[in-house]
Design an enzyme around this catalytic site. Structure first.
Site, PDB file in Angstrom:
ATOM      1  N   PHE A  97       0.843  -1.188   0.000  1.00  0.00           N
ATOM      2  CA  PHE A  97       0.000   0.000   0.000  1.00  0.00           C
ATOM      3  C   PHE A  97       0.885   1.246   0.000  1.00  0.00           C
ATOM      4  CE2 PHE A  97      -1.567  -3.174   3.158  1.00  0.00           C
ATOM      5  CZ  PHE A  97      -2.304  -3.921   2.250  1.00  0.00           C
ATOM      6  N   ASP A  99       2.344   4.498   0.376  1.00  0.00           N
ATOM      7  CA  ASP A  99       2.050   5.785   1.012  1.00  0.00           C
ATOM      8  C   ASP A  99       3.345   6.423   1.488  1.00  0.00           C
ATOM      9  OD1 ASP A  99       2.507   4.221   3.290  1.00  0.00           O
ATOM     10  OD2 ASP A  99       0.474   4.387   4.050  1.00  0.00           O
ATOM     11  N   ASP A 168       4.184  -5.514   3.647  1.00  0.00           N
ATOM     12  CA  ASP A 168       3.806  -4.128   3.942  1.00  0.00           C
ATOM     13  C   ASP A 168       3.478  -3.978   5.414  1.00  0.00           C
ATOM     14  OD1 ASP A 168       1.593  -2.014   4.407  1.00  0.00           O
ATOM     15  OD2 ASP A 168       2.412  -1.428   2.464  1.00  0.00           O
TER      16      ASP A 168
END
Length: 193
Positions: A97, A99, A168
């Site tokens: 993910f 970010d 992650d």
């Protein structure tokens, strides 16, 4: 800034509520509509909910991250331990993910290396604009790095089916635990992460 972010969050919640009406207001029916496919559910989330359409244009090409859509699917998978509503036959197709926290820890571990100029900007906590060349490259390089870690775990350490989402989660937790001692993360104002 805080007022704008609050207003945006309210708008997103309303958007989600309206989108769920297509599924009789039921998140379960939304999930079931993907027919056991994590990829389908990510696609549905991005299609039904504009706040989940995380994409940028990079060198004239559209790049899709879909961070929030993927984390939604991964959280369902994790909460249900891969059973029932969380049983996705293609959960291994999700990426990490992208970010700010995982690139921070990968930078600290010297898996990611930034140019001197970008390092200075991040160290000085300057904003890296959403969709900018630098922001897209940081996020894309993070995905590539996690996929590389996944390949190493699978091919050199005989871990049968390591998932990018699990890597992650581990890296994010390590980043959270050491965020005060690591170099700063990049600062990007966005609703997408």
């Amino acid at each position: 800034y805080q007022r704008r972010v609050h207003g945006e969050r309210v708008r997103v919640l309303r958007e989600i509520g309206r989108g769920l009406l297509k599924y009789d207001g039921s998140a379960s029916k939304l999930i079931e509509s993907a027919q056991g496919s994590a990829v389908n559910l990510v696609s549905i989330m991005a299609q039904e909910f504009p706040a989940f359409r995380d994409h940028s244009i990079y060198r004239g090409r559209q790049v899709f991250f879909y961070k929030r859509a993927q984390i939604f699917v991964a959280d369902i998978w994790g909460a249900f331990k891969g059973q029932g509503l969380g049983n996705f036959h293609d959960i291994d197709k999700l990426t990490m993910f992208a970010d700010y926290r995982v690139p921070q820890i990968l930078r600290e571990l010297q898996v990611l290396k930034y140019s001197d100029d970008l390092s200075t900007r991040i160290n000085n906590k300057e904003e890296i604009t959403y969709g900018s060349k630098e922001e897209v490259e940081i996020r894309a390089a993070t995905i590539v790095a996690v996929e590389g870690i996944r390949d190493i775990l699978r091919n050199k350490h005989n871990i049968a089916q390591p998932l990018s989402i699990q890597i992650d989660w581990l890296l994010w937790r390590k980043g959270e635990d050491s965020k005060d001692t690591c170099k700063p993360h990049h600062r990007t104002r966005t609703i997408f992460y």
